[in-house]
Scaffold this motif. Structure first.
Motif, PDB file in Angstrom:
ATOM      1  N   GLY A 186       8.540   4.835  -5.089  1.00  0.00           N
ATOM      2  CA  GLY A 186       7.255   4.147  -5.131  1.00  0.00           C
ATOM      3  C   GLY A 186       7.228   3.038  -6.168  1.00  0.00           C
ATOM      4  O   GLY A 186       6.659   1.974  -5.945  1.00  0.00           O
ATOM      5  N   LYS A 232       0.817  -1.199   0.000  1.00  0.00           N
ATOM      6  CA  LYS A 232       0.000   0.000   0.000  1.00  0.00           C
ATOM      7  C   LYS A 232       0.860   1.263   0.000  1.00  0.00           C
ATOM      8  O   LYS A 232       0.523   2.233  -0.660  1.00  0.00           O
ATOM      9  CB  LYS A 232      -0.916  -0.006   1.223  1.00  0.00           C
ATOM     10  N   ASN A 233       1.974   1.249   0.728  1.00  0.00           N
ATOM     11  CA  ASN A 233       2.854   2.406   0.791  1.00  0.00           C
ATOM     12  C   ASN A 233       3.483   2.679  -0.572  1.00  0.00           C
ATOM     13  O   ASN A 233       3.635   3.831  -0.969  1.00  0.00           O
ATOM     14  CB  ASN A 233       3.936   2.189   1.851  1.00  0.00           C
ATOM     15  N   ARG A 293       6.824  -0.948  -5.205  1.00  0.00           N
ATOM     16  CA  ARG A 293       5.667  -1.626  -5.744  1.00  0.00           C
ATOM     17  C   ARG A 293       6.090  -2.936  -6.330  1.00  0.00           C
ATOM     18  O   ARG A 293       5.542  -3.961  -6.247  1.00  0.00           O
ATOM     19  CB  ARG A 293       5.017  -0.757  -6.814  1.00  0.00           C
ATOM     20  N   ASN A 330       2.174   2.004  -3.516  1.00  0.00           N
ATOM     21  CA  ASN A 330       1.148   2.579  -4.386  1.00  0.00           C
ATOM     22  C   ASN A 330       0.896   4.048  -4.048  1.00  0.00           C
ATOM     23  O   ASN A 330       0.685   4.860  -4.944  1.00  0.00           O
ATOM     24  CB  ASN A 330      -0.153   1.796  -4.267  1.00  0.00           C
ATOM     25  N   ARG A 331       0.932   4.363  -2.764  1.00  0.00           N
ATOM     26  CA  ARG A 331       0.711   5.742  -2.347  1.00  0.00           C
ATOM     27  C   ARG A 331       1.856   6.642  -2.831  1.00  0.00           C
ATOM     28  O   ARG A 331       1.612   7.733  -3.338  1.00  0.00           O
ATOM     29  CB  ARG A 331       0.577   5.815  -0.841  1.00  0.00           C
ATOM     30  N   LYS A 359       1.505   7.188  -6.542  1.00  0.00           N
ATOM     31  CA  LYS A 359       0.442   8.140  -6.855  1.00  0.00           C
ATOM     32  C   LYS A 359       0.881   9.574  -6.556  1.00  0.00           C
ATOM     33  O   LYS A 359       0.670  10.482  -7.359  1.00  0.00           O
ATOM     34  CB  LYS A 359      -0.811   7.806  -6.048  1.00  0.00           C
ATOM     35  N   VAL A 360       1.532   9.783  -5.403  1.00  0.00           N
ATOM     36  CA  VAL A 360       2.012  11.120  -5.038  1.00  0.00           C
ATOM     37  C   VAL A 360       3.070  11.596  -6.024  1.00  0.00           C
ATOM     38  O   VAL A 360       3.079  12.756  -6.445  1.00  0.00           O
ATOM     39  CB  VAL A 360       2.563  11.126  -3.592  1.00  0.00           C
TER      40      VAL A 360
END
Length: 65
Positions: free
Chosen positions: A61, A2-3, A65, A5-6, A9-10
């Motif tokens: 990220g 999850k981290n 991932r 993906n975040r 996205k950022v």
């Protein structure tokens, strides 16, 4: 997972907004409208550094991932 993906996205959103402000006169028009056009000369230093930071966040990220 999850981290990663975040961060991805950022990195994408921040990098695209920074690139838009860096390579188009969006911020120049905004600064002129606000009456702070004297700061336009410093935009390149700030925006290129912020763009580099967002690209590093995007890379981290992508790796996580």
């Amino acid at each position: 997972m999850k981290n990663g993906n975040r961060l991805l996205k950022v990195g994408v959103i921040g990098g695209s907004i920074t690139a838009l402000c860096c390579f188009t006169p969006v911020l120049v028009w905004l600064f002129a409208a606000l009456g702070i056009s004297a700061l336009v000369g410093y935009l390149d230093y700030v925006l290129l550094a912020v763009l580099a930071v967002f690209l590093v966040v995007l890379l981290i990220g992508f790796i996580q991932r």
